[in-house]
Design an enzyme around this catalytic site. Structure first.
Site, PDB file in Angstrom:
ATOM      1  N   VAL A  63      84.580  39.941   3.374  1.00  0.00           N
ATOM      2  CA  VAL A  63      84.631  39.483   4.771  1.00  0.00           C
ATOM      3  C   VAL A  63      84.127  40.594   5.683  1.00  0.00           C
ATOM      4  CG1 VAL A  63      86.107  38.608   6.625  1.00  0.00           C
ATOM      5  CG2 VAL A  63      86.687  38.078   4.243  1.00  0.00           C
TER       6      VAL A  63
ATOM      7  N   GLY B 240      81.524  42.543   5.829  1.00  0.00           N
ATOM      8  CA  GLY B 240      80.813  43.717   5.314  1.00  0.00           C
ATOM      9  C   GLY B 240      81.538  45.031   5.520  1.00  0.00           C
TER      10      GLY B 240
ATOM     11  N   GLY C   7      64.786  39.292   7.277  1.00  0.00           N
ATOM     12  CA  GLY C   7      65.611  39.423   6.069  1.00  0.00           C
ATOM     13  C   GLY C   7      67.094  39.192   6.317  1.00  0.00           C
TER      14      GLY C   7
ATOM     15  N   LYS D 171      84.841  32.988   4.552  1.00  0.00           N
ATOM     16  CA  LYS D 171      85.501  34.222   5.019  1.00  0.00           C
ATOM     17  C   LYS D 171      86.780  33.890   5.776  1.00  0.00           C
ATOM     18  CE  LYS D 171      80.998  36.539   5.188  1.00  0.00           C
ATOM     19  NZ  LYS D 171      79.791  36.693   6.009  1.00  0.00           N
TER      20      LYS D 171
HETATM   21  N1  HSE Z   1      74.936  36.097   4.965  1.00  0.00           N
HETATM   22  C1  HSE Z   1      75.984  36.849   5.600  1.00  0.00           C
HETATM   23  C2  HSE Z   1      75.726  36.987   7.068  1.00  0.00           C
HETATM   24  C3  HSE Z   1      76.125  38.245   5.067  1.00  0.00           C
HETATM   25  O1  HSE Z   1      74.689  36.555   7.580  1.00  0.00           O
HETATM   26  O2  HSE Z   1      76.585  37.524   7.742  1.00  0.00           O
HETATM   27  C4  HSE Z   1      76.965  38.367   3.870  1.00  0.00           C
HETATM   28  O3  HSE Z   1      78.251  37.911   4.046  1.00  0.00           O
END
Ligand code: HSE
Length: 432
Positions: free
Chosen positions: A130, A132, A185, A203
């Site tokens: 959750v 990062g 990206g 999350k």
């Molecule tokens: N794909 C997620 C985001 C990152 O865009 O926040 C990884 O949890």
């Protein structure tokens, strides 16, 4: 020294390896012992990840991680449900502690994994699942341990936040902002999980379990994404003094827990409304702490690797001190989880009606809103095109969602209404 094996040498796997290797000394100084990255298993071990990996660490044989008696912590970073789940269960069966960033797996099948870990007497770390780099799992488990959690509001998908920020700042439509996110990206090639609120709901499921001690309840989360938000709605939000954010919301009222993910209008001067671009933020209100907020990078190789490494160090410390399980992986659940249905929530609302510009239209619409006890605070009509459709925007006082749904269904059948009504929930204190 504690030996670690990583499965998956992709974005997060390489970030984790890099943090463990490049910050080895600082980790050792703080922990008082070394963390040794003994193996990294991946099908692709030839592509250059941009940093040197010591000889003999890389392998294409995942079994060399599970079957190495020296490896005590297995780190699963391949993502997705299968084979990630099998790898985690195998590691647990072999008596290894597990660290994972896999929110989709934990939110949907985590109960089985946590039960297996409890039975085997091993820990599962999931700080990176959750938001990062933000240490929100530790905050929920430890920092706020003495609080009843009143509410959590999170911006926990960076891709969606980037898209909404771009739409707001540059007045572009969703599709163009998404293309830009993909180019940079941020968004996956298949961006569905990010833009349809699914990743956010994964999350939120984990946060709600930590906050309220309820079983993982992904299937009870009400989920709406951002793909139907138009530049027009964002411009109206700005005009009313709001920002549109994809929010994860969980709150407790009289024992009922709300679990919802949807685009939300927030007063633009709220701290969380100022969280822009790919950044994440989580606002947590505890009964003892009052308002708290946590901000940082929710994605990215090295920031997420930092969160994975923190779990590794936590578990390694527990192994060293014979205190495995000191902080439970998730709370023991007792009692009944009462999840409030979306129909029963109360919110303020923004409606954008597509209505013909002619006398009597507003009174027809407001008549239906009144019939369902929905009280209007502001109305804007833009443009003057007699006999043609124009956007008619209405903000409401607090209303019940069920009434709102019924009112919209009825309004959308009116002949003077030319398209489906757009509805966005509004949070924050009402101006008086
Ligand atoms: N794909 C997620 C985001 C990152 O865009 O926040 C990884 O949890």
């Amino acid at each position: 020294m504690i030996n670690v094996g990583i499965i998956g040498f992709g974005i997060v796997g390489s970030g984790t390896a890099r943090v463990l290797l490049e910050n080895k000394e600082v980790i050792q100084r703080r922990a008082g012992f070394a963390i040794n990255l003994k193996r990294i298993a991946d099908l692709d071990i030839t592509t250059d990840r941009g940093f040197p990996v010591p000889d003999g660490v890389l392998t294409t044989d995942v079994n060399t991680v599970f079957n190495d008696p020296e490896i005590q912590i297995v780190v699963e970073l391949i993502g997705g449900i299968r084979p990630a789940k099998d790898f985690i269960l195998k590691a647990i069966q072999n008596g290894k502690h597990v660290v994972t960033a896999n929110k989709a797996l934990l939110a949907t099948e985590g109960t089985e994994i946590f039960q297996a870990a409890r039975k085997a007497g091993v820990e599962v770390g999931f700080e990176a699942s959750v938001a990062g780099a933000i240490p929100i799992i530790k905050v929920m488990k430890e920092g706020l341990v003495a609080n009843r959690i009143k509410a959590i509001y999170g911006i926990i998908n960076g891709t969606s936040n980037y898209i909404l920020t771009k739409m707001t700042d540059e007045d572009v439509e969703f599709a163009d902002a998404l293309k830009e996110a993909q180019k940079l990206g941020y968004a996956e090639a298949d961006p569905t999980f990010d833009i349809e609120g699914i990743d956010t709901a994964h999350k939120l499921t984990i946060l709600a379990t930590l906050a309220y001690g309820i079983p993982l309840s992904y299937s009870s989360v009400h989920i709406e994404g951002i793909s139907k938000i138009s530049a027009q709605d964002i411009a109206f939000a700005t005009e009313f003094g709001y920002k549109v954010k994809l929010l994860a919301i969980t709150k407790e009222t009289n024992g009922d827990i709300e679990l919802r993910v949807h685009p939300t209008m927030l007063p633009k001067d709220y701290l969380i409304a100022k969280v822009d671009g790919p950044f994440n933020a989580i606002y947590v209100e505890g009964d003892a702490t009052g308002s708290t907020m946590y901000y940082g990078r929710g994605a990215g190789s090295i920031p997420t690797g930092s969160a994975v490494a923190s779990d590794i160090v936590d578990i390694a410390r527990n192994i060293q001190k014979n205190s495995v399980g000191r902080v439970p992986t998730i709370p023991e659940f007792t009692g009944e989880a009462r999840i409030r249905k979306i129909d029963d929530i109360v919110s303020r609302y923004y409606f954008r009606f597509s209505a013909l510009d002619k006398p009597g239209v507003l009174s027809k619409i407001s008549g239906i809103l009144g019939k369902y006890n929905i009280s209007i605070t502001s109305v804007i009509q833009k443009g003057r095109r007699i006999g043609e459709a124009v956007p008619l925007v209405v903000l409401t006082h607090e209303a019940k969602e069920k009434d709102v749904r019924q009112a919209i269904a009825e309004i959308d059948t009116l002949q003077v209404v030319t398209g489906p009504t757009c509805m966005i929930r509004v949070e924050g204190k009402e101006e008086t």
